[in-house]
Design an enzyme around this catalytic site. Structure first.
Site, mmCIF file in Angstrom:
data_model
loop_
_atom_site.group_PDB
_atom_site.id
_atom_site.type_symbol
_atom_site.label_atom_id
_atom_site.label_comp_id
_atom_site.label_asym_id
_atom_site.label_seq_id
_atom_site.Cartn_x
_atom_site.Cartn_y
_atom_site.Cartn_z
ATOM 1 C CD GLU A 164 -2.850 -1.098 2.433
ATOM 2 O OE1 GLU A 164 -3.008 -0.021 3.039
ATOM 3 O OE2 GLU A 164 -3.375 -2.159 2.785
ATOM 4 C CG ASP A 402 -7.156 -6.952 6.357
ATOM 5 O OD1 ASP A 402 -6.118 -6.768 5.698
ATOM 6 O OD2 ASP A 402 -7.884 -6.022 6.744
ATOM 7 C CD GLU A 451 -6.144 -3.106 1.217
ATOM 8 O OE1 GLU A 451 -6.589 -2.086 1.758
ATOM 9 O OE2 GLU A 451 -5.570 -4.009 1.863
ATOM 10 C CD GLU A 457 -7.885 0.367 4.521
ATOM 11 O OE1 GLU A 457 -8.738 0.009 5.353
ATOM 12 O OE2 GLU A 457 -6.925 -0.335 4.191
#
Length: 650
Positions: A164, A402, A451, A457
């Site tokens: 990310e 997750d 993701e 988010e």
């Protein structure tokens, strides 16, 4: 149509050093691979219409059962394939053209190397045919470009990563050799072409990363096999890798290895239309996938605390869940997801006080809504059989897993185990804290999204989810597969007034921009971030969103420039949906509708309002008729957007 012929003679030999040379052309003859096997190993030069694109050197698989040194070719085989594949889940199209020329080099070491040349790029993979199991110490590859070429990439300091990081853009010679780059990596050639580097058909093997090796060269690297895993009191981080062995994998001696993809794009639209990751992945072995249902998801992570106008205490409880389910049923949304907090972190077998899961799932079933639950991967692993059996008894139809944050061999194998077990229980899957898609969703169509990107988010804690980022995602991350971005927030802000609110995040970009992301950032499972109260307050926008499909018969980029703007059209049946976004620059776009079949059409538009420059929530709804071929005038505010639904009048 498929054709196959075998050649037992080498194409030709180079007098100096007896290097073996082969040529392989793409079906349209524009892309050419020159392959040389000599004393310095295997070298590949990729050429597009006379323009040298890249060189690959040092292609190798280092194991405990294969000798080092030059590989001796035993035989060669050539093959041609031209077929149409119909995907089970129409992520962006109802059919993919699978057309390539193939060269297979089989070596005396009982290894083989397969090259495939598509019009859209090249891929290669190793195969071993050895009776015993293998320890793979490394898979080697150097990729050489021109010094002036640049690269879009995400970098990390270690292989323990959430995938990310913001995309960076630098010249190749500016890359930090101490940093690791996870895939996909996009090279922008100095003459305008693009080269996408990624992989497909990744099973029971570590994911491929790259790092700078100086100047204009990058080399492959992989996570080592875990020796120890770190156990902590924090359930989110427990199970990360501590110490490692000196090898990357232990595998069966008879197997194929992942495809290494080098897609070549002349323009941005070629990145959008490329399907190599899917085409190179293993087809599904599931006999029945009729139960796999794409759809829109409402979930409670932020939204449970942002409900208003009700007479119950909102939170993780039965009343709140039923409220969400009622909204899903009202709008035709398929799923409601219990996110983090529905159970103790270390126990998936029981709910938190105030939540009656059997009552919720029974209520959802009566409303035609499916319920999903969020899990920490490590807890799922520890309670494997018991958790899946409990989910089945409750009537759970999907899981969101997750915090894996790894792609070593052990974790890659776990991904497949989860997808397989979920398919056995007829559950859909969403992976978060996950590495990029590598074709697993073709083998297991119940894996609908994942993701591996900065998504909405992050708006609660950073500035990374911004309009420029939104204009990078379609050309980089989306190349590999579906993205769980979570679009279409109703809380919108421009650059000047955007702020971080972790419990109630706003989106950087106008209302029309946020809604257009629903169309542009494709996912057959699309999550909406707001609460039902938010979407009921914005009824006009919500009604528009509820009519946007999540599966498509056709997708095409109408115009776009990476990092700047994107106009993407998708067709479902006879209807078209178009999404347009810009970065923080205002933009006027004259959009041709020449892609439509001749005739009259009705168009319904959500566009930036006259005050969207200062009030990002300002939008305008327009309805009118037009004739195919007319020019549509798009006036995008800074961070603005535009979206439309087009239907034939007859």
């Amino acid at each position: 149509m498929k054709g196959c012929f075998i050649l037992f003679l080498v194409s030709f030999f180079c007098a100096a050093g007896n290097a073996q040379k082969y040529k392989l052309a793409a079906p349209d003859k524009k892309l050419l691979a020159e392959i040389e096997n000599g004393r310095q190993g295997i070298r590949v030069t990729l050429i597009k219409e006379g323009d040298s694109i890249l060189n690959l050197t040092n292609l190798g698989l280092i194991t405990d059962q294969t000798a080092t040194g030059p590989l001796q070719v035993k035989r060669i085989k050539r093959n041609t394939v031209n077929e149409v594949i119909q995907p089970l889940i129409k992520e962006k199209s109802d059919k993919y053209h699978n057309s390539y020329n193939e060269l297979v080099l089989t070596f005396r070491s009982r290894q083989s190397l397969t090259f495939r040349l598509f019009n859209e790029g090249m891929a290669y993979r190793f195969t071993t045919d050895i009776q015993d199991s293998l320890t793979v110490f490394d898979e080697t590859l150097n990729v050489e470009f021109q010094t002036e070429d640049s690269v879009y990439f995400q970098s990390e300091r270690s292989f323990n990563a959430a995938y990310e990081q913001p995309y960076e853009f630098k010249q190749l010679n500016e890359l930090d050799p101490a940093r690791l780059c996870n895939l996909p990596v996009l090279i922008q050639k100095q003459r305008g072409k693009f080269v996408m580097i990624t992989e497909s058909d990744l099973y029971n093997f570590p994911g491929l990363w790259v790092k700078s090796d100086g100047a204009s060269r990058i080399r492959a690297t992989h996570a080592r096999y875990p020796r120890t895993l770190v156990t902590t009191d924090n359930p989110y981080s427990s199970g990360q890798v501590g110490e490692t062995f000196d090898y990357i994998a232990r595998v069966a001696g008879k197997r194929t290895y992942p495809w290494r993809i080098f897609a070549v794009a002349d323009h941005e639209e070629d990145l959008i239309s490329n399907n190599m990751v899917y085409l190179l992945a293993s087809p599904t072995e599931l006999k029945d996938v009729s139960w796999v249902r794409p759809g829109v998801v409402m979930f409670d992570w932020w939204a449970k605390n942002n409900i208003f106008g009700v007479d119950f205490k909102a939170g993780i409880n039965t009343e709140t869940a039923k409220y969400f389910i009622d909204f899903c049923a009202e709008k035709g949304f398929r799923y409601f997801l219990f996110d983090d907090g529905w159970s103790p972190k270390n126990d998936l077998l029981r709910e938190v006080p105030g939540l009656d899961m059997p009552a919720v799932t029974a209520y959802a079933k009566s409303k035609g809504v499916d319920v999903m639950v969020w899990v920490i991967w490590n807890t799922l692993k520890d309670q494997w059989s018991e958790a899946f059996d409990q989910f089945e008894r409750w009537g759970i139809k999907g899981i969101k897993m997750d915090f894996m944050n790894r792609d070593d061999q052990q974790m890659v194998a776990f991904y497949e185990a989860v997808a397989s077990k979920a398919a056995e229980k007829k559950m859909v899957v969403d992976f978060h804290g996950a590495y990029k898609p590598c074709g697993l969703s073709r083998k297991y169509p119940n894996l609908l999204t994942r993701e591996a990107l900065i998504e909405f988010e992050q708006s609660g804690v950073s500035d990374s989810d911004n309009p420029r980022h939104h204009n990078l995602l379609p050309y980089i991350r989306m190349f590999t597969g579906a993205m769980d971005y979570i679009p279409a927030t109703m809380r919108n802000a421009n650059k000047k007034n955007f702020r971080h609110f972790g419990d109630y995040p706003m989106g950087w970009g106008t209302r029309a921009h946020a809604m257009a992301l629903f169309i542009i950032l494709s996912s057959p499972m699309t999550m909406l971030p707001g609460s039902p109260a938010d979407y009921r307050r914005e009824q006009e926008c919500t009604d528009f969103l509820s009519k946007i499909p999540v599966e498509w018969d056709e997708s095409r980029l109408l115009t776009g420039k990476i990092g700047a703007y994107t106009v993407l059209a998708r067709r479902s049946g006879r209807n078209w949906h178009i999404g347009a976004i810009t970065n923080d620059d205002p933009r006027m776009i004259d959009l041709s509708t020449g892609f439509l079949k001749p005739g009259r059409y009705h168009i319904e538009i959500i566009e930036d309002g006259v005050n969207a420059v200062t009030a990002a929530t300002d939008y305008k709804r327009v309805r009118r008729s037009f004739t195919a071929g007319e020019i549509l005038k798009l006036n995008l505010a800074p961070g603005g957007g535009w979206l439309a639904r087009i239907t034939p009048e007859q």
